[in-house]
Scaffold this motif. Structure first.
Motif, PDB file in Angstrom:
ATOM      1  N   ARG A 123       0.838  -1.211   0.000  1.00  0.00           N
ATOM      2  CA  ARG A 123       0.000   0.000   0.000  1.00  0.00           C
ATOM      3  C   ARG A 123       0.871   1.257   0.000  1.00  0.00           C
ATOM      4  N   VAL A 124       1.964   1.220   0.750  1.00  0.00           N
ATOM      5  CA  VAL A 124       2.902   2.343   0.753  1.00  0.00           C
ATOM      6  C   VAL A 124       3.488   2.524  -0.647  1.00  0.00           C
ATOM      7  N   PHE A 125       3.876   1.430  -1.275  1.00  0.00           N
ATOM      8  CA  PHE A 125       4.433   1.474  -2.632  1.00  0.00           C
ATOM      9  C   PHE A 125       3.424   2.074  -3.613  1.00  0.00           C
ATOM     10  N   ALA A 126       2.167   1.636  -3.528  1.00  0.00           N
ATOM     11  CA  ALA A 126       1.135   2.161  -4.427  1.00  0.00           C
ATOM     12  C   ALA A 126       0.943   3.660  -4.223  1.00  0.00           C
ATOM     13  N   ALA A 127       1.001   4.111  -2.964  1.00  0.00           N
ATOM     14  CA  ALA A 127       0.844   5.545  -2.680  1.00  0.00           C
ATOM     15  C   ALA A 127       2.021   6.342  -3.226  1.00  0.00           C
ATOM     16  N   ILE A 128       3.230   5.796  -3.118  1.00  0.00           N
ATOM     17  CA  ILE A 128       4.412   6.482  -3.643  1.00  0.00           C
ATOM     18  C   ILE A 128       4.287   6.676  -5.153  1.00  0.00           C
ATOM     19  N   VAL A 129       3.879   5.615  -5.846  1.00  0.00           N
ATOM     20  CA  VAL A 129       3.734   5.707  -7.305  1.00  0.00           C
ATOM     21  C   VAL A 129       2.618   6.680  -7.660  1.00  0.00           C
ATOM     22  N   HIS A 130       1.517   6.613  -6.922  1.00  0.00           N
ATOM     23  CA  HIS A 130       0.380   7.501  -7.206  1.00  0.00           C
ATOM     24  C   HIS A 130       0.775   8.972  -7.079  1.00  0.00           C
ATOM     25  N   HIS A 131       1.622   9.281  -6.078  1.00  0.00           N
ATOM     26  CA  HIS A 131       2.026  10.671  -5.844  1.00  0.00           C
ATOM     27  C   HIS A 131       3.350  11.009  -6.522  1.00  0.00           C
ATOM     28  N   ASN A 132       3.895  10.035  -7.254  1.00  0.00           N
ATOM     29  CA  ASN A 132       5.101  10.244  -8.057  1.00  0.00           C
ATOM     30  C   ASN A 132       6.309  10.657  -7.225  1.00  0.00           C
ATOM     31  N   GLY A 133       6.509   9.967  -6.103  1.00  0.00           N
ATOM     32  CA  GLY A 133       7.721  10.231  -5.340  1.00  0.00           C
ATOM     33  C   GLY A 133       7.534  10.110  -3.850  1.00  0.00           C
ATOM     34  N   PHE A 134       8.651   9.978  -3.147  1.00  0.00           N
ATOM     35  CA  PHE A 134       8.632   9.798  -1.703  1.00  0.00           C
ATOM     36  C   PHE A 134       8.119  11.045  -0.989  1.00  0.00           C
ATOM     37  N   SER A 135       8.704  12.197  -1.314  1.00  0.00           N
ATOM     38  CA  SER A 135       8.343  13.429  -0.603  1.00  0.00           C
ATOM     39  C   SER A 135       6.890  13.806  -0.857  1.00  0.00           C
ATOM     40  N   ALA A 136       6.420  13.599  -2.095  1.00  0.00           N
ATOM     41  CA  ALA A 136       5.039  13.960  -2.424  1.00  0.00           C
ATOM     42  C   ALA A 136       4.034  13.058  -1.727  1.00  0.00           C
ATOM     43  N   ALA A 137       4.447  11.847  -1.328  1.00  0.00           N
ATOM     44  CA  ALA A 137       3.535  10.902  -0.688  1.00  0.00           C
ATOM     45  C   ALA A 137       3.485  11.067   0.827  1.00  0.00           C
ATOM     46  N   GLN A 138       4.332  11.933   1.393  1.00  0.00           N
ATOM     47  CA  GLN A 138       4.429  12.063   2.841  1.00  0.00           C
ATOM     48  C   GLN A 138       3.089  12.429   3.489  1.00  0.00           C
ATOM     49  N   ALA A 139       2.423  13.445   2.952  1.00  0.00           N
ATOM     50  CA  ALA A 139       1.175  13.907   3.561  1.00  0.00           C
ATOM     51  C   ALA A 139       0.101  12.835   3.487  1.00  0.00           C
ATOM     52  N   ALA A 140       0.004  12.164   2.339  1.00  0.00           N
ATOM     53  CA  ALA A 140      -1.027  11.150   2.158  1.00  0.00           C
ATOM     54  C   ALA A 140      -0.814   9.962   3.090  1.00  0.00           C
ATOM     55  N   LEU A 141       0.448   9.580   3.303  1.00  0.00           N
ATOM     56  CA  LEU A 141       0.757   8.427   4.132  1.00  0.00           C
ATOM     57  C   LEU A 141       0.887   8.777   5.610  1.00  0.00           C
ATOM     58  N   GLY A 142       1.107  10.060   5.913  1.00  0.00           N
ATOM     59  CA  GLY A 142       1.327  10.456   7.291  1.00  0.00           C
ATOM     60  C   GLY A 142       2.641   9.928   7.840  1.00  0.00           C
ATOM     61  N   MET A 143       3.655   9.861   6.967  1.00  0.00           N
ATOM     62  CA  MET A 143       4.965   9.332   7.337  1.00  0.00           C
ATOM     63  C   MET A 143       6.048  10.316   6.946  1.00  0.00           C
ATOM     64  N   THR A 144       7.185  10.221   7.600  1.00  0.00           N
ATOM     65  CA  THR A 144       8.335  10.999   7.177  1.00  0.00           C
ATOM     66  C   THR A 144       8.956  10.349   5.949  1.00  0.00           C
ATOM     67  N   GLN A 145       9.756  11.105   5.233  1.00  0.00           N
ATOM     68  CA  GLN A 145      10.411  10.566   4.051  1.00  0.00           C
ATOM     69  C   GLN A 145      11.351   9.412   4.415  1.00  0.00           C
ATOM     70  N   GLN A 146      11.996   9.514   5.580  1.00  0.00           N
ATOM     71  CA  GLN A 146      12.888   8.448   6.020  1.00  0.00           C
ATOM     72  C   GLN A 146      12.116   7.152   6.273  1.00  0.00           C
ATOM     73  N   THR A 147      10.933   7.261   6.904  1.00  0.00           N
ATOM     74  CA  THR A 147      10.112   6.080   7.158  1.00  0.00           C
ATOM     75  C   THR A 147       9.639   5.449   5.856  1.00  0.00           C
ATOM     76  N   ILE A 148       9.231   6.286   4.901  1.00  0.00           N
ATOM     77  CA  ILE A 148       8.801   5.775   3.595  1.00  0.00           C
ATOM     78  C   ILE A 148       9.952   5.042   2.918  1.00  0.00           C
ATOM     79  N   SER A 149      11.138   5.620   2.975  1.00  0.00           N
ATOM     80  CA  SER A 149      12.311   4.991   2.374  1.00  0.00           C
ATOM     81  C   SER A 149      12.603   3.640   3.018  1.00  0.00           C
ATOM     82  N   THR A 150      12.454   3.565   4.338  1.00  0.00           N
ATOM     83  CA  THR A 150      12.672   2.299   5.046  1.00  0.00           C
ATOM     84  C   THR A 150      11.658   1.250   4.613  1.00  0.00           C
ATOM     85  N   HIS A 151      10.394   1.647   4.474  1.00  0.00           N
ATOM     86  CA  HIS A 151       9.354   0.726   4.010  1.00  0.00           C
ATOM     87  C   HIS A 151       9.677   0.193   2.614  1.00  0.00           C
TER      88      HIS A 151
END
Length: 307
Positions: free
Chosen positions: A23-51
């Protein structure tokens, strides 16, 4: 190495952790990047990168390239993303149909809409959302505000189950579409702009063509109301257009209901409304074949709220 990677995929056990990573991966692709997906996922960029790193380790595949050059899916990433959308869509369908079998609406519903709907007096969207919760209290409603082209592609990909957006003639026939209202678009400039104090009768097409124009990224036809404007800036959102106009540099179109407050304050002025006005029809769209009952319920609520 590739054979070992494929074997890992075949042996992958899909538990709650794996589904969360997908689900995190799908959100990243939908928002076209890690930083752009931060608000939607409620995660920091570092946490997204770890996922993402954990997901790639589980799959044994490199899914994307990220760095100074931007975000880019690998070929394997594109394949996994397509499979992820199919999987998540199937899970949501199962949850919805299970709820239907139990006599109630449940699961999740992803609804996409354009911005600047709050001031639209033709549409009581907030009331429709309240009514939807009344009839489907167990449905988890997810709302995404996005540009029309993003909503269109998301509907095709299954990222959204129902959307509210400007009418598009290219929507495939297997989607149900219902036009529900038309939004009046007018041409504006801000106080301090060279045209702000010019009478309408002196605002010729030539004068309009000479001004820097703020258009919208999804309007591919540069000729609007018979005028070929000088496109100098573009944005997919009404708020972006408003910001550009308030700079005092550009002219551009806005929905009249959205611009009204700023006109009343003397910050914006309508330009040649007798000529520079057009209507933008809006529709709701969702799959025609076996649509979710939740999508149909939200569609009914939205239609009932149209004034």
């Amino acid at each position: 190495m590739r054979n070992r990677s494929r074997q890992r995929v075949l042996n992958l056990s899909l538990g709650d952790v794996e589904l969360r990573l997908l689900r995190v991966f799908a959100a990243i692709v939908h928002h076209n990047g890690f930083s752009a997906a931060q608000a939607a996922l409620g995660m920091t960029q570092q946490t997204i990168s770890t996922h993402m790193r954990h997901l790639e380790e589980r799959l044994g595949l490199r899914l994307c390239e990220r760095g100074r050059s931007g975000f880019l899916l690998t070929e394997e990433g594109r394949q996994v993303h397509a499979a992820t959308l199919d999987l998540l869509g199937s899970i949501e369908q199962f949850q919805g149909r299970l709820g239907e079998a139990q006599g109630e609406l449940s699961g999740s519903l992803k609804f996409g809409t354009v911005d600047a709907m709050m001031t639209n007096r033709a549409l009581n969207l907030q009331g429709a959302l309240g009514e939807f919760h009344r009839v489907a209290p167990r449905v988890r409603l997810e709302i995404d505000v996005a540009a029309p082209q993003v909503l269109y592609q998301g509907l095709l990909d299954g990222a959204y189950q129902i959307v509210l957006m400007p009418w598009m003639s290219s929507l495939p026939s297997h989607f149900r579409s219902q036009t529900i209202f038309s939004e009046v678009q007018k041409l504006y400039c801000a106080k301090g702009h060279p045209l702000f104090d010019i009478p309408d009768e002196r605002i010729t097409d030539a004068r309009l063509k000479a001004q820097p124009f703020a258009g919208r990224t999804y309007m591919t036809d540069e000729t609007i109301c018979g005028v070929t404007f000088s496109w100098s800036a573009a944005t997919p959102h009404m708020e972006g257009t408003l910001l550009l106009l308030l700079s005092g540099v550009y002219i551009g179109f806005l929905p009249d209901h959205y611009a009204e407050e700023f006109v009343n304050k003397g910050q914006l002025r309508v330009l040649a409304p007798a000529r520079m006005t057009f209507e933008d029809p809006f529709h709701i769209a969702y799959p025609r074949e076996r649509p979710s009952r939740a999508a149909e319920a939200l569609a009914r609520a939205i239609v009932a709220g149209v004034r």
